[in-house]
Design an enzyme around this catalytic site. Structure first.
Site, PDB file in Angstrom:
ATOM      1  N   ASP A   1      -8.605  31.800  17.116  1.00 45.09           N
ATOM      2  CA  ASP A   1      -9.247  32.889  16.362  1.00 45.09           C
ATOM      3  C   ASP A   1     -10.632  33.421  17.114  1.00 45.09           C
ATOM      4  OD1 ASP A   1      -9.739  34.633  14.202  1.00 45.09           O
ATOM      5  OD2 ASP A   1     -11.397  33.489  13.719  1.00 45.09           O
ATOM      6  N   LEU A   2     -10.913  34.727  17.000  1.00 48.66           N
ATOM      7  CA  LEU A   2     -11.923  35.093  17.905  1.00 48.66           C
ATOM      8  C   LEU A   2     -13.282  35.388  17.072  1.00 48.66           C
ATOM      9  CD1 LEU A   2     -12.813  37.046  20.252  1.00 48.66           C
ATOM     10  CD2 LEU A   2     -11.983  38.989  18.971  1.00 48.66           C
ATOM     11  N   ASP A   3     -13.204  36.133  15.788  1.00 50.75           N
ATOM     12  CA  ASP A   3     -14.664  36.539  15.285  1.00 50.75           C
ATOM     13  C   ASP A   3     -14.954  35.282  14.488  1.00 50.75           C
ATOM     14  OD1 ASP A   3     -14.610  39.354  15.776  1.00 50.75           O
ATOM     15  OD2 ASP A   3     -12.948  39.558  14.271  1.00 50.75           O
TER      16      ASP A   3
ATOM     17  N   THR B   1     -19.212  37.551  15.732  1.00 52.97           N
ATOM     18  CA  THR B   1     -19.087  38.843  15.316  1.00 52.97           C
ATOM     19  C   THR B   1     -18.569  38.793  13.736  1.00 52.97           C
ATOM     20  OG1 THR B   1     -16.887  38.595  16.157  1.00 52.97           O
ATOM     21  CG2 THR B   1     -18.285  40.064  17.377  1.00 52.97           C
TER      22      THR B   1
ATOM     23  N   LYS C   1     -12.845  36.733   5.424  1.00 52.20           N
ATOM     24  CA  LYS C   1     -12.706  36.228   6.958  1.00 52.20           C
ATOM     25  C   LYS C   1     -11.292  36.272   7.191  1.00 52.20           C
ATOM     26  CE  LYS C   1     -17.245  34.156   7.707  1.00 52.20           C
ATOM     27  NZ  LYS C   1     -18.227  33.046   7.758  1.00 52.20           N
ATOM     28  N   GLY C   2     -11.084  36.626   8.489  1.00 53.64           N
ATOM     29  CA  GLY C   2      -9.541  36.651   8.774  1.00 53.64           C
ATOM     30  C   GLY C   2      -8.560  37.753   8.351  1.00 53.64           C
TER      31      GLY C   2
ATOM     32  N   ARG D   1      -8.723  44.926   8.512  1.00 50.18           N
ATOM     33  CA  ARG D   1      -9.735  45.842   8.222  1.00 50.18           C
ATOM     34  C   ARG D   1      -9.354  46.541   6.955  1.00 50.18           C
ATOM     35  NH1 ARG D   1     -10.562  50.121  12.624  1.00 50.18           N
ATOM     36  NH2 ARG D   1     -10.725  48.245  14.025  1.00 50.18           N
TER      37      ARG D   1
ATOM     38  N   SER E   1      -5.844  36.643  16.621  1.00 41.85           N
ATOM     39  CA  SER E   1      -7.074  37.334  15.881  1.00 41.85           C
ATOM     40  C   SER E   1      -6.457  38.262  14.986  1.00 41.85           C
ATOM     41  CB  SER E   1      -8.053  37.922  16.811  1.00 41.85           C
ATOM     42  OG  SER E   1      -8.866  38.733  16.158  1.00 41.85           O
ATOM     43  N   ALA E   2      -7.160  38.775  13.993  1.00 35.84           N
ATOM     44  CA  ALA E   2      -6.571  39.755  13.132  1.00 35.84           C
ATOM     45  C   ALA E   2      -7.465  41.174  13.759  1.00 35.84           C
ATOM     46  CB  ALA E   2      -7.150  39.669  11.766  1.00 35.84           C
ATOM     47  N   SER E   3      -8.125  41.037  14.500  1.00 36.03           N
ATOM     48  CA  SER E   3      -9.041  42.114  14.886  1.00 36.03           C
ATOM     49  C   SER E   3      -8.507  43.210  15.820  1.00 36.03           C
ATOM     50  CB  SER E   3     -10.246  41.876  15.668  1.00 36.03           C
ATOM     51  OG  SER E   3     -10.953  42.665  16.177  1.00 36.03           O
ATOM     52  N   LYS E   4      -8.510  44.540  15.620  1.00 36.71           N
ATOM     53  CA  LYS E   4      -8.177  45.317  16.605  1.00 36.71           C
ATOM     54  C   LYS E   4      -8.971  45.790  17.612  1.00 36.71           C
ATOM     55  CE  LYS E   4      -4.971  48.034  13.389  1.00 36.71           C
ATOM     56  NZ  LYS E   4      -4.482  48.778  12.832  1.00 36.71           N
ATOM     57  N   ASN E   5     -10.089  45.186  17.607  1.00 33.10           N
ATOM     58  CA  ASN E   5     -11.311  45.396  18.544  1.00 33.10           C
ATOM     59  C   ASN E   5     -11.096  44.012  19.572  1.00 33.10           C
ATOM     60  OD1 ASN E   5     -12.483  47.755  17.558  1.00 33.10           O
ATOM     61  ND2 ASN E   5     -12.998  46.364  15.796  1.00 33.10           N
TER      62      ASN E   5
ATOM     63  N   LYS F   1      -3.559  37.439   7.900  1.00 28.82           N
ATOM     64  CA  LYS F   1      -3.560  35.849   7.623  1.00 28.82           C
ATOM     65  C   LYS F   1      -4.022  36.041   6.079  1.00 28.82           C
ATOM     66  CE  LYS F   1      -5.865  34.956  11.909  1.00 28.82           C
ATOM     67  NZ  LYS F   1      -7.049  34.799  12.736  1.00 28.82           N
TER      68      LYS F   1
ATOM     69  N   GLU G   1     -10.246  27.979  13.803  1.00 33.97           N
ATOM     70  CA  GLU G   1     -10.335  29.032  12.814  1.00 33.97           C
ATOM     71  C   GLU G   1     -11.599  28.627  12.128  1.00 33.97           C
ATOM     72  OE1 GLU G   1      -9.597  31.596  11.126  1.00 33.97           O
ATOM     73  OE2 GLU G   1      -7.824  32.108  12.097  1.00 33.97           O
ATOM     74  N   ASP G   2     -12.275  30.032  11.868  1.00 33.07           N
ATOM     75  CA  ASP G   2     -13.442  29.756  10.849  1.00 33.07           C
ATOM     76  C   ASP G   2     -13.170  30.405   9.248  1.00 33.07           C
ATOM     77  OD1 ASP G   2     -13.374  32.658  11.639  1.00 33.07           O
ATOM     78  OD2 ASP G   2     -15.399  32.960  11.170  1.00 33.07           O
TER      79      ASP G   2
HETATM   80  C1  BG6 Z   1     -10.811  39.283  11.675  1.00 37.46           C
HETATM   81  C2  BG6 Z   1     -12.304  39.255  10.812  1.00 37.46           C
HETATM   82  O1  BG6 Z   1     -10.978  38.502  12.635  1.00 37.46           O
HETATM   83  O2  BG6 Z   1     -10.597  40.712  11.944  1.00 37.46           O
HETATM   84  C3  BG6 Z   1     -12.363  40.147   9.862  1.00 37.46           C
HETATM   85  O3  BG6 Z   1     -12.457  37.887  10.227  1.00 37.46           O
HETATM   86  C4  BG6 Z   1     -11.772  41.774  10.290  1.00 37.46           C
HETATM   87  O4  BG6 Z   1     -13.541  40.101   9.056  1.00 37.46           O
HETATM   88  C5  BG6 Z   1     -10.473  41.670  10.920  1.00 37.46           C
HETATM   89  O5  BG6 Z   1     -11.844  42.513   9.076  1.00 37.46           O
HETATM   90  C6  BG6 Z   1     -10.369  42.973  11.439  1.00 37.46           C
HETATM   91  O6  BG6 Z   1     -11.119  43.362  12.391  1.00 37.46           O
HETATM   92  P1  BG6 Z   1     -11.113  44.735  13.116  1.00 37.46           P
HETATM   93  O7  BG6 Z   1     -12.117  44.483  14.267  1.00 37.46           O
HETATM   94  O8  BG6 Z   1      -9.806  45.050  13.695  1.00 37.46           O
HETATM   95  O9  BG6 Z   1     -11.804  45.559  12.190  1.00 37.46           O
HETATM   96 MG    MG Z   2     -12.571  34.362  12.213  1.00 41.83          MG
END
Ligand code: BG6
Ligand code: MG
Length: 215
Positions: A8-10, A16, A44-45, A48, A113-117, A144, A168-169
């Site tokens: 996982d990333l964040d 972050t 968490k996880g 957005r 990771s779930a993040s688009k960033n 997730k 994972e966190d």
């Molecule tokens: C997960 C975070 O890794 O990514 C969540 O734990 C976050 O808190 C999700 O909402 C989506 O991230 P992003 O960067 O696409 O807004």
């Molecule tokens: Mg995380």
């Protein structure tokens, strides 16, 4: 036998998770309510758009779809203000060393990771070239605790699900790992992550062979 690691990333590679909380809290405050750290654990996880839906429900705020999209965009802008300041110094203690041990041991590694960033963050901290595969919020449809992100990670590494170990966190992330038939190391506390197969406060001073003994 474990052959690959899905990170996982964040909150695992970088801190972050705090920036996500600050930005969501700012949005909630502007809408007239607050979100606690305890409630934040449940975000968490979570993607957005699923996060904003949960936050608005928590604050009992109902808004038109357009406004929700605007707020999600604004939250991301606030969040990215913090991300833009990040450097390799933001990589959490022990992560770089763990990655080096994994590479030396012939393990494959993927982001899950779930993040688009995620691509932007990996670039900023200089870790993008270390990963054999990247699965993130741009490549999955389900948040997730759905196992999609980790199933895709195993596929991208050409491994069976049970050959992968997840780090994972998030409670939801550990549920996702288990739903994919994988074990998960939780970074956090027993209180936050009662479902983890092994809990660590961080990877500082952690040796790979010790990890396997405890799992
Ligand atoms: C997960 C975070 O890794 O990514 C969540 O734990 C976050 O808190 C999700 O909402 C989506 O991230 P992003 O960067 O696409 O807004
Ligand atoms: Mg995380």
């Amino acid at each position: 036998m474990i052959k690959g690691f899905l990170f996982d990333l964040d909150g695992v590679i970088v801190d972050t998770a705090v920036y996500h909380y600050q930005a969501w809290r700012r949005m909630a405050n502007e809408l007239g309510f607050d979100i606690s750290e305890e409630f934040n654990e449940t975000l968490k996880g979570i993607s957005r758009m699923d996060s904003i839906a949960r936050i608005l429900e928590h604050g009992k705020v109902s808004l038109p779809e357009e406004r929700i999209l605007e707020l999600a965009k604004l939250k991301n802008e606030w969040y990215l203000e913090e991300v833009e300041k990040m450097t390799s110094a933001n990589v959490l203690p022990g992560i770089q060393e763990l990655i080096s041990q994994l590479k030396a041991g012939g393990y494959k590694i993927s982001l899950g990771s779930a993040s688009k960033n995620a691509p932007k963050i990996l670039e900023r901290i200089g870790l993008a070239p270390e990963f054999d595969a990247i699965v993130d919020g741009n490549s999955v449809k389900k948040s997730k605790p759905d196992p999609e992100v980790f199933i895709k990670g195993a596929e991208a590494l050409n491994l069976k699900n049970e050959e992968c170990l997840v780090i994972e966190d998030a409670f939801a992330g550990i549920e996702a790992a288990h739903a994919a038939g994988m074990k998960a190391i939780g970074i956090g506390t027993k209180e936050n992550l009662p479902n983890a197969d092994l809990i660590l406060a961080s990877f500082e001073e952690v040796k790979l062979e010790d990890l396997f003994k405890e799992l």
